[in-house]
Design a protein around this motif. Sequence first.
Motif, mmCIF file in Angstrom:
data_model
loop_
_atom_site.group_PDB
_atom_site.id
_atom_site.type_symbol
_atom_site.label_atom_id
_atom_site.label_comp_id
_atom_site.label_asym_id
_atom_site.label_seq_id
_atom_site.Cartn_x
_atom_site.Cartn_y
_atom_site.Cartn_z
ATOM 1 N N VAL A 282 30.490 28.342 -27.526
ATOM 2 C CA VAL A 282 29.459 29.367 -27.376
ATOM 3 C C VAL A 282 29.465 30.255 -28.614
ATOM 4 O O VAL A 282 30.499 30.853 -28.951
ATOM 5 N N ALA A 283 28.346 30.334 -29.287
ATOM 6 C CA ALA A 283 28.176 31.228 -30.431
ATOM 7 C C ALA A 283 27.168 32.302 -30.049
ATOM 8 O O ALA A 283 26.036 31.982 -29.679
ATOM 9 N N VAL A 284 27.586 33.549 -30.116
ATOM 10 C CA VAL A 284 26.703 34.682 -29.822
ATOM 11 C C VAL A 284 26.441 35.402 -31.136
ATOM 12 O O VAL A 284 27.388 35.876 -31.790
ATOM 13 N N VAL A 285 25.186 35.490 -31.537
ATOM 14 C CA VAL A 285 24.838 36.143 -32.797
ATOM 15 C C VAL A 285 24.008 37.383 -32.506
ATOM 16 O O VAL A 285 23.141 37.398 -31.634
ATOM 17 N N GLY A 286 24.323 38.441 -33.218
ATOM 18 C CA GLY A 286 23.592 39.693 -33.067
ATOM 19 C C GLY A 286 23.935 40.604 -34.223
ATOM 20 O O GLY A 286 24.882 40.348 -34.983
ATOM 21 N N PRO A 287 23.182 41.681 -34.372
ATOM 22 C CA PRO A 287 23.392 42.546 -35.536
ATOM 23 C C PRO A 287 24.746 43.243 -35.527
ATOM 24 O O PRO A 287 25.291 43.545 -36.585
ATOM 25 N N ALA A 288 25.303 43.523 -34.342
ATOM 26 C CA ALA A 288 26.602 44.202 -34.250
ATOM 27 C C ALA A 288 27.157 43.993 -32.856
ATOM 28 O O ALA A 288 26.403 43.820 -31.886
ATOM 29 N N LEU A 289 28.500 44.045 -32.732
ATOM 30 C CA LEU A 289 29.118 43.821 -31.431
ATOM 31 C C LEU A 289 28.757 44.907 -30.433
ATOM 32 O O LEU A 289 28.722 44.653 -29.221
ATOM 33 N N ASP A 290 28.508 46.128 -30.928
ATOM 34 C CA ASP A 290 28.173 47.211 -29.999
ATOM 35 C C ASP A 290 26.672 47.304 -29.724
ATOM 36 O O ASP A 290 26.228 48.194 -29.005
ATOM 37 N N ASP A 291 25.880 46.412 -30.299
ATOM 38 C CA ASP A 291 24.464 46.336 -29.949
ATOM 39 C C ASP A 291 24.362 45.917 -28.485
ATOM 40 O O ASP A 291 24.987 44.923 -28.072
ATOM 41 N N VAL B 61 16.938 34.732 -32.670
ATOM 42 C CA VAL B 61 15.770 34.062 -32.103
ATOM 43 C C VAL B 61 14.683 35.108 -31.888
ATOM 44 O O VAL B 61 14.836 36.019 -31.070
ATOM 45 N N GLY B 62 13.624 35.005 -32.683
ATOM 46 C CA GLY B 62 12.558 35.990 -32.595
ATOM 47 C C GLY B 62 13.041 37.386 -32.924
ATOM 48 O O GLY B 62 12.539 38.371 -32.367
ATOM 49 N N GLY B 63 14.032 37.458 -33.807
ATOM 50 C CA GLY B 63 14.592 38.750 -34.183
ATOM 51 C C GLY B 63 15.538 39.336 -33.157
ATOM 52 O O GLY B 63 16.036 40.459 -33.337
ATOM 53 N N GLU B 64 15.830 38.584 -32.075
ATOM 54 C CA GLU B 64 16.688 39.084 -30.998
ATOM 55 C C GLU B 64 18.057 38.385 -31.027
ATOM 56 O O GLU B 64 18.167 37.221 -31.446
ATOM 57 N N PRO B 65 19.106 39.084 -30.566
ATOM 58 C CA PRO B 65 20.401 38.416 -30.410
ATOM 59 C C PRO B 65 20.270 37.190 -29.517
ATOM 60 O O PRO B 65 19.464 37.177 -28.571
ATOM 61 N N ALA B 66 21.056 36.180 -29.826
ATOM 62 C CA ALA B 66 20.918 34.906 -29.114
ATOM 63 C C ALA B 66 22.281 34.263 -28.909
ATOM 64 O O ALA B 66 23.252 34.570 -29.605
ATOM 65 N N ALA B 67 22.344 33.361 -27.933
ATOM 66 C CA ALA B 67 23.552 32.594 -27.653
ATOM 67 C C ALA B 67 23.248 31.112 -27.767
ATOM 68 O O ALA B 67 22.203 30.640 -27.279
ATOM 69 N N TYR B 68 24.147 30.375 -28.411
ATOM 70 C CA TYR B 68 24.034 28.938 -28.589
ATOM 71 C C TYR B 68 25.192 28.285 -27.823
ATOM 72 O O TYR B 68 26.357 28.672 -27.992
ATOM 73 N N VAL B 69 24.898 27.291 -27.002
ATOM 74 C CA VAL B 69 25.915 26.583 -26.228
ATOM 75 C C VAL B 69 25.874 25.112 -26.614
ATOM 76 O O VAL B 69 24.828 24.458 -26.509
ATOM 77 N N CYS B 70 27.022 24.603 -27.060
ATOM 78 C CA CYS B 70 27.114 23.208 -27.487
ATOM 79 C C CYS B 70 28.346 22.563 -26.863
ATOM 80 O O CYS B 70 29.316 23.243 -26.523
ATOM 81 N N ARG B 71 28.288 21.253 -26.723
ATOM 82 C CA ARG B 71 29.484 20.471 -26.388
ATOM 83 C C ARG B 71 29.218 19.023 -26.740
ATOM 84 O O ARG B 71 28.077 18.544 -26.676
ATOM 85 N N ASN B 72 30.306 18.357 -27.130
ATOM 86 C CA ASN B 72 30.227 16.935 -27.481
ATOM 87 C C ASN B 72 29.108 16.661 -28.482
ATOM 88 O O ASN B 72 28.322 15.723 -28.336
ATOM 89 N N PHE B 73 29.015 17.536 -29.501
ATOM 90 C CA PHE B 73 28.081 17.376 -30.622
ATOM 91 C C PHE B 73 26.617 17.494 -30.200
ATOM 92 O O PHE B 73 25.720 17.027 -30.903
ATOM 93 N N THR B 74 26.366 18.116 -29.048
ATOM 94 C CA THR B 74 24.997 18.321 -28.577
ATOM 95 C C THR B 74 24.832 19.783 -28.193
ATOM 96 O O THR B 74 25.697 20.349 -27.516
ATOM 97 N N CYS B 75 23.724 20.393 -28.623
ATOM 98 C CA CYS B 75 23.496 21.812 -28.357
ATOM 99 C C CYS B 75 22.250 21.993 -27.494
ATOM 100 O O CYS B 75 21.251 21.280 -27.652
ATOM 101 N N GLU B 76 22.349 22.958 -26.583
ATOM 102 C CA GLU B 76 21.177 23.352 -25.814
ATOM 103 C C GLU B 76 20.321 24.296 -26.657
ATOM 104 O O GLU B 76 20.775 24.846 -27.670
ATOM 105 N N ALA B 77 19.103 24.511 -26.216
ATOM 106 C CA ALA B 77 18.238 25.462 -26.915
ATOM 107 C C ALA B 77 18.854 26.856 -26.818
ATOM 108 O O ALA B 77 19.375 27.238 -25.767
ATOM 109 N N PRO B 78 18.833 27.621 -27.910
ATOM 110 C CA PRO B 78 19.414 28.964 -27.857
ATOM 111 C C PRO B 78 18.650 29.841 -26.870
ATOM 112 O O PRO B 78 17.464 29.612 -26.592
ATOM 113 N N THR B 79 19.353 30.831 -26.338
ATOM 114 C CA THR B 79 18.721 31.724 -25.377
ATOM 115 C C THR B 79 19.029 33.175 -25.717
ATOM 116 O O THR B 79 20.107 33.482 -26.246
#
Length: 679
Positions: free
Chosen positions: A601-610, A649-667
């Motif tokens: 799980v990769a969570v991307v955002g401008p800052a952890l306290d956002d 994603v669209g300028g918003e923080p997003a989460a990416y979930v992957c396993r076994n070299f396959t990723c779902e669409a970010p949310t």
Amino acid sequence: MNRLAGVTSPYLLQHAENPVDWWPWTPEAFEEARRRDVPILLSVGYASCHWCHVMAHESFEDRATADYLNEHFVSVKVDREERPDVDAVYMEAVQAATGQGGWPMTVFLTPDAEPFYFGTYFPPEPRHGMPSFRQLLQGVHQAWEERRDEVTEVAGKIVRDLAGREISYGDAQLPGEEQQAQALLGLTREYDAQRGGFGGAPKFPPSMVIEFLLRHHARTGAEGALQMARDTAERMARGGIYDQLGGGFARYSVDRDWTVPHFEKMLYDNALLCRVYAHLWRSTGSELARRVALETADFMVRELGTPEGGFASALDADSDDGSGKHVEGAYYVWTPEQLREVLGAQDAGLAARYFGVTEEGTFEEGASVLQLPQQDEVFDADRIGGAGGVRERLLAARGARPAPGRDDKVVAAWNGLAIAALAETGAYFDRPDLTEAAVAAADLLVRVHLDDHARIARTSKDGRVGANAGVLEDYADVAEGFLALASVTGEGVWLEFAGLLLDHVLARFTDPETGALYDTASDAERLIRRPQDPTDNAVPSGWTAAAGALLGYAAQTGSAPHRTAAERALGVVKSLGPRVPRFVGWGLAVAEAALDGPREVAVVGPALDDPATAALHRRALLGVAPGAVVAVGAPEGDEFPLLADRPLVGGEPAAYVCRNFTCEAPTTDPDRLSTALGG
């Protein structure tokens, strides 16, 4: 001359004033035995061991016994918690010869460290078919003097037999659905449906098995697995094995009902159980699990925290009963009269019913261990647990009693377990102070225990590093703690430190041909056998702990060598899981993670306290997918490999979930992320 005064082990320091001329485990001790042509008495124990204290008082403090030892033996004292390798090698010999083991462990060795006679506790007078300790010493001395060839032959045979005890590694492949299902079936057969837990008395808290059951349920939906985990956790939490006033668990229950504990409190038990109850809450929302996780975390910080930021090893079972006599459980148990003295008659009656305190007692001499028996009466929560309530007043009164002694040494592996538990518990329940305690312990391990080459020392005390090298469980459990801390804090430095430790596992602890793991490094002190045990006992074995940490690190970094090493190590779980699931619980839990991916799980955002970033990060941590790893940071951040090529994603923080070299669409939706992670 007793040579223990300058050591860091609290257990050895307990013996520093003995009239026995103790040596620590050093080459010089064996050289002295060769020079004098006498055998070695090896005595192994630990600081909070009740029967170690008894034997010390009865025999090692006795001048006549000490004089005999000093004349005819070289006496070596070992703290099993500082030298688990020495303990493991000779305990294997004791168990092979006698069918049982325990501490204190008493072994007689040749000056070449080869064992020829074994035992555990020996009384000062003959008792229950056991010789007295003096009789034993006289018999061994006589055999050494008069039947040396026989002694040497026995010692050589024992060493050869130990060398031939090879472990079946399986086929170096992951356990599959069939093996995991067989392990679950085996646990079901041994499950105590009436009382929770597995097997009969004594009953040990099955923390690692519960972790497997929770992960198996999360992956497969098996309701029976969740039921065993939930019911066992509840029975333990309501029993006397759990400290109903101060939080934290005792070592084990002497009975099947979890009523009467062996009262010592170990860091490793409480770290493992704190994490398990936090995970149980994560899976079920159980308020009981939440309370126990937090109370256990608070116990560790309050009563085991050291001034340097680490965590002490244990609290003794024994304490002064107020008369100057050290008695097991004296700090914890209550009589009805003691309740009345503290609470008055009316509240004492309430407390007695609530905590199961009886006139007959549930322990010794009319005293009772506090528990929470199932009953129909409805209790006033404020009178019991509110400010100025029964629990608060009893805890204050107990605090005035002489406290049990504390083993202040910091063991790297057990602190790694505590770091993982406190980091996650702090994150789940919005307790940043607990996460900060985990960071402080991690800082101590880096500052004091790690050298410039990231080799880890086993112990420290008062901020001073011990002399003993770390074993496999130290590298693995500390790496596990650092990986959990990285996921919770978003600080990639902990991932880097975990990688340095796991590089040592690959280079110095792994058999390159089979993928099997050894408990000691390839360049460690040579003992009569290189210890190697994949079974989980009180703590995860170094073998299974390493498999878990390697798997988690591979998921965080994409490292193929670490993934391959983890899968090869799990081959032994494929072999042992269906046959002895109670003794490979952590290995089975790691196998569940491998079968599930684990998810990345990769969570991307401008800052952890956002707020939006924090919401996604929290949902990621609360996902029940077995062994899922979490990275959080800014888009294209360089602290975690999982963040690479992960834009907003669209300028918003997003989460990416992957396993076994396959990723779902970010949310960008926390609810969708929870669904993706089984939450």
